[in-house]
Design a protein around this motif. Structure first.
Motif, mmCIF file in Angstrom:
data_model
loop_
_atom_site.group_PDB
_atom_site.id
_atom_site.type_symbol
_atom_site.label_atom_id
_atom_site.label_comp_id
_atom_site.label_asym_id
_atom_site.label_seq_id
_atom_site.Cartn_x
_atom_site.Cartn_y
_atom_site.Cartn_z
ATOM 1 N N ASP A 192 0.806 -1.218 0.000
ATOM 2 C CA ASP A 192 0.000 0.000 0.000
ATOM 3 C C ASP A 192 0.843 1.274 0.000
ATOM 4 O OD1 ASP A 192 -2.274 -1.562 0.114
ATOM 5 O OD2 ASP A 192 -2.366 -1.522 2.312
ATOM 6 N N ILE A 193 2.158 1.126 0.215
ATOM 7 C CA ILE A 193 3.025 2.298 0.305
ATOM 8 C C ILE A 193 3.181 2.932 -1.078
ATOM 9 C CG2 ILE A 193 5.306 3.149 0.969
ATOM 10 C CD1 ILE A 193 5.586 0.730 2.780
ATOM 11 N N PRO A 194 2.916 4.243 -1.208
ATOM 12 C CA PRO A 194 3.120 4.922 -2.497
ATOM 13 C C PRO A 194 4.575 4.788 -2.964
ATOM 14 C CG PRO A 194 1.856 6.298 -1.009
ATOM 15 C CD PRO A 194 2.345 5.138 -0.191
ATOM 16 N N GLU A 195 4.754 4.805 -4.255
ATOM 17 C CA GLU A 195 6.068 4.535 -4.835
ATOM 18 C C GLU A 195 7.130 5.538 -4.376
ATOM 19 O OE1 GLU A 195 8.668 2.127 -6.643
ATOM 20 O OE2 GLU A 195 6.501 1.757 -6.437
ATOM 21 N N ASP A 196 6.767 6.828 -4.309
ATOM 22 C CA ASP A 196 7.761 7.828 -3.925
ATOM 23 C C ASP A 196 8.199 7.647 -2.465
ATOM 24 O OD1 ASP A 196 5.201 8.568 -3.077
ATOM 25 O OD2 ASP A 196 5.759 10.687 -2.937
ATOM 26 N N ILE A 197 7.244 7.264 -1.598
ATOM 27 C CA ILE A 197 7.580 7.021 -0.198
ATOM 28 C C ILE A 197 8.429 5.757 -0.076
ATOM 29 C CG2 ILE A 197 6.638 6.455 2.071
ATOM 30 C CD1 ILE A 197 4.291 8.250 1.461
ATOM 31 N N LYS A 198 8.108 4.768 -0.872
ATOM 32 C CA LYS A 198 8.879 3.518 -0.833
ATOM 33 C C LYS A 198 10.326 3.775 -1.275
ATOM 34 C CE LYS A 198 6.876 -0.221 -2.223
ATOM 35 N NZ LYS A 198 6.289 -1.296 -3.078
ATOM 36 N N GLU A 199 10.502 4.593 -2.305
ATOM 37 C CA GLU A 199 11.856 4.901 -2.782
ATOM 38 C C GLU A 199 12.653 5.650 -1.707
ATOM 39 O OE1 GLU A 199 11.450 7.028 -6.405
ATOM 40 O OE2 GLU A 199 10.792 5.281 -7.573
ATOM 41 N N GLY A 200 11.982 6.584 -1.033
ATOM 42 C CA GLY A 200 12.652 7.305 0.038
ATOM 43 C C GLY A 200 13.016 6.396 1.191
ATOM 44 N N LYS A 201 12.105 5.499 1.523
ATOM 45 C CA LYS A 201 12.347 4.531 2.597
ATOM 46 C C LYS A 201 13.562 3.666 2.265
ATOM 47 C CE LYS A 201 10.187 0.324 4.533
ATOM 48 N NZ LYS A 201 11.015 -0.645 3.798
ATOM 49 N N GLU A 202 13.631 3.175 1.039
ATOM 50 C CA GLU A 202 14.742 2.314 0.624
ATOM 51 C C GLU A 202 16.060 3.092 0.604
ATOM 52 O OE1 GLU A 202 13.397 0.874 -3.105
ATOM 53 O OE2 GLU A 202 12.060 -0.662 -2.229
ATOM 54 N N ALA A 203 15.996 4.365 0.192
ATOM 55 C CA ALA A 203 17.213 5.190 0.173
ATOM 56 C C ALA A 203 17.740 5.396 1.589
ATOM 57 C CB ALA A 203 16.929 6.536 -0.488
ATOM 58 N N TRP A 204 16.825 5.644 2.539
ATOM 59 C CA TRP A 204 17.247 5.834 3.926
ATOM 60 C C TRP A 204 17.819 4.544 4.503
ATOM 61 C CZ3 TRP A 204 18.669 9.469 7.018
ATOM 62 C CH2 TRP A 204 18.790 9.200 8.382
ATOM 63 N N GLU A 205 17.181 3.429 4.261
ATOM 64 C CA GLU A 205 17.668 2.146 4.764
ATOM 65 C C GLU A 205 19.045 1.824 4.202
ATOM 66 O OE1 GLU A 205 13.429 -0.228 5.508
ATOM 67 O OE2 GLU A 205 14.433 -0.335 3.563
ATOM 68 N N ALA A 206 19.249 2.150 2.924
ATOM 69 C CA ALA A 206 20.556 1.894 2.303
ATOM 70 C C ALA A 206 21.641 2.757 2.943
ATOM 71 C CB ALA A 206 20.487 2.168 0.806
ATOM 72 N N LEU A 207 21.302 4.025 3.246
ATOM 73 C CA LEU A 207 22.267 4.932 3.862
ATOM 74 C C LEU A 207 22.651 4.453 5.257
ATOM 75 C CD1 LEU A 207 23.854 7.602 3.862
ATOM 76 C CD2 LEU A 207 21.788 8.716 4.741
ATOM 77 N N VAL A 208 21.651 4.065 6.046
ATOM 78 C CA VAL A 208 21.912 3.590 7.404
ATOM 79 C C VAL A 208 22.727 2.309 7.378
ATOM 80 C CG1 VAL A 208 20.844 2.702 9.511
ATOM 81 C CG2 VAL A 208 19.871 4.719 8.379
ATOM 82 N N THR A 209 22.390 1.404 6.462
ATOM 83 C CA THR A 209 23.130 0.142 6.355
ATOM 84 C C THR A 209 24.587 0.390 5.988
ATOM 85 O OG1 THR A 209 21.132 -1.052 5.696
ATOM 86 C CG2 THR A 209 23.246 -2.088 5.173
#
Length: 437
Positions: A192-209
């Protein structure tokens, strides 16, 4: 080589400026304070002590001291002095009647430095190499040799401000991704997550990792540094490629090139030749340390109070350039006062000798640390706490402060300086000194 070119040899001892050698020696030894974490700990532990090496007690004190006084400052001074070296070399040759040969010699010298940087990174195993960047941005310096100090300072300021603006933009993008990551947590189903929010979420997770290196990755990287030489070369190759490409173009124009131009201006203004008054250097110290340490204290407390979080590092990065340049001015003022005073002459002589052999001593850091930390030697990578790494630093300092003056008593240059000059002038340079019998 024609007769004119033959006269355009390397600088002689009589032509050297003492204060520049002392300042270069201080910067060269000081760089090891920062580089040692890269030699002995995994990549992101350089900025974040919670990843490896310890973040409490003496380890925390070591991190705070470096963050306050040394992070970026020694590199800034070293970069300034590289710019000065270009002016000294070219002006001296032009005064001796050099024409087009001056540009030929300078660019050949710079291209060889690029090659040394590649060898240093990939073969001598130091991913934090700065020679490649100096060679690359040194290619831009030659047209600035006759530029006025005012214009040089303006150019350095513009480059620095571009870097500050990019850091601020990067921070705002990161905060946008963090906000999108937080928003994504409110959805029960990921679909249900909108695509733009999902992309931001993945970008943040990648940065933290990436920045908060997982423990299993820390163990894996540590084990990789304990392997044999060729395994380590292959393991570090991607990091070297990143440092000499993406990082080099995203960061170094606003860092290294700006400081090279500023260094030329400070030389032309006689700031780093110890020719100004004690009062001028004292004001330089007070203002530099006053502004720089205030900024660095703000950044340090920001990170500490947020428990070394990813956002705190990026927020602190927005003012990084201001703090490090200001503290660098404080350091320069202090060193110039030391150069003018007739005190601790033996230390002044030793630092000048280290500075005259800066290339050899810089590469020596990497060779010694490769033997100590990697599987080539004693495999101490990841085994020392952060504060214990500075036992290695002090030991190398003592060795180079003793060995450099002794070496220069018998030889005109350090071995790598001799090689670099011989390649630059396409002629074997005199190496040994004539010792009276």
């Amino acid at each position: 080589m024609n007769e004119t070119t033959n006269q355009l040899g390397p600088v002689t001892g009589a032509e050297r400026i003492r204060s520049l050698d002392v300042l270069r020696g201080v910067a060269l030894l000081g760089i090891l304070l920062m580089n040692i974490t890269g030699f002995g700990l995994v990549f992101w532990a350089y900025v974040d002590p919670t990843i490896q090496g310890g973040s409490e007690g003496y380890n925390l004190y070591a991190w705070v001291m470096n963050n306050m006084f040394f992070e970026g400052t020694m590199r800034a001074m070293f970069s300034m002095l590289f710019g000065v070296g270009m002016v000294l070399m070219t002006s001296r040759m032009i005064n001796k009647g050099g024409g087009i040969e001056v540009a030929d010699i300078y660019y050949r010298r710079t291209i060889w430095l690029l090659i040394f940087g590649v060898i240093h990174g990939y073969i001598i195993l130091w991913t934090g190499d700065i020679l490649f960047a100096y060679g690359l941005y040194g290619l831009f310096l030659f047209p600035f040799r006759n530029t006025s100090p005012k214009k040089l300072i303006m150019a350095a300021a513009i480059l620095t401000l571009i870097g500050v603006a990019l850091a601020s933009y990067g921070y705002s993008e990161d905060m946008k991704h963090l906000e999108q990551y937080t928003m994504a947590q409110s959805y029960e189903n990921e679909s249900d997550i909108p695509e733009d929010i999902k992309e931001g979420k993945e970008a943040w997770e990648a940065l933290v990792t990436e920045m908060k290196t997982p423990e299993e990755k820390v163990l894996e990287d540590t084990e990789s540094m304990h392997k044999g030489y060729f395994d380590i070369v292959l393991f570090l190759a991607p990091v070297n490629r990143f440092m000499q490409s993406t990082f080099n173009y995203d960061y170094n124009p606003w860092d290294i090139l700006a400081m090279m131009l500023l260094g030329i201006a400070l030389y032309k203004l006689r700031v780093i030749t110890a020719e100004l008054s004690y009062k001028s250097y004292l004001i330089m110290m007070v203002v530099g340390y006053g502004i720089g340490l205030s900024v660095n204290y703000y950044e340090t407390m920001l990170i500490l109070n947020d428990n070394f979080s990813v956002p705190s590092f990026h927020k602190a990065g927005r003012t990084y350039a201001i703090g490090r340049i200001a503290v660098s001015f404080g350091h320069i003022g202090l060193v110039m006062i030391f150069c003018k005073l007739n005190i601790i002459v033996f230390l002044k002589n030793a630092l000048a000798a280290v500075g005259r052999m800066a290339l050899t001593n810089y590469i020596m850091h990497s060779v010694i640390c490769a033997i100590i930390f990697t599987g080539v030697g004693f495999s101490m990578f990841g085994k020392l706490q952060r504060y214990e790494l500075y036992y290695v630093v002090v030991s190398i300092w003592i060795f180079q402060l003793i060995a450099s003056p002794i070496w220069l008593k018998y030889y005109r240059f350090g071995p790598l300086e001799w090689m670099w000059r011989s390649l630059t002038y396409k002629q074997i340079q005199p190496f040994k000194r004539q010792i009276p019998k």
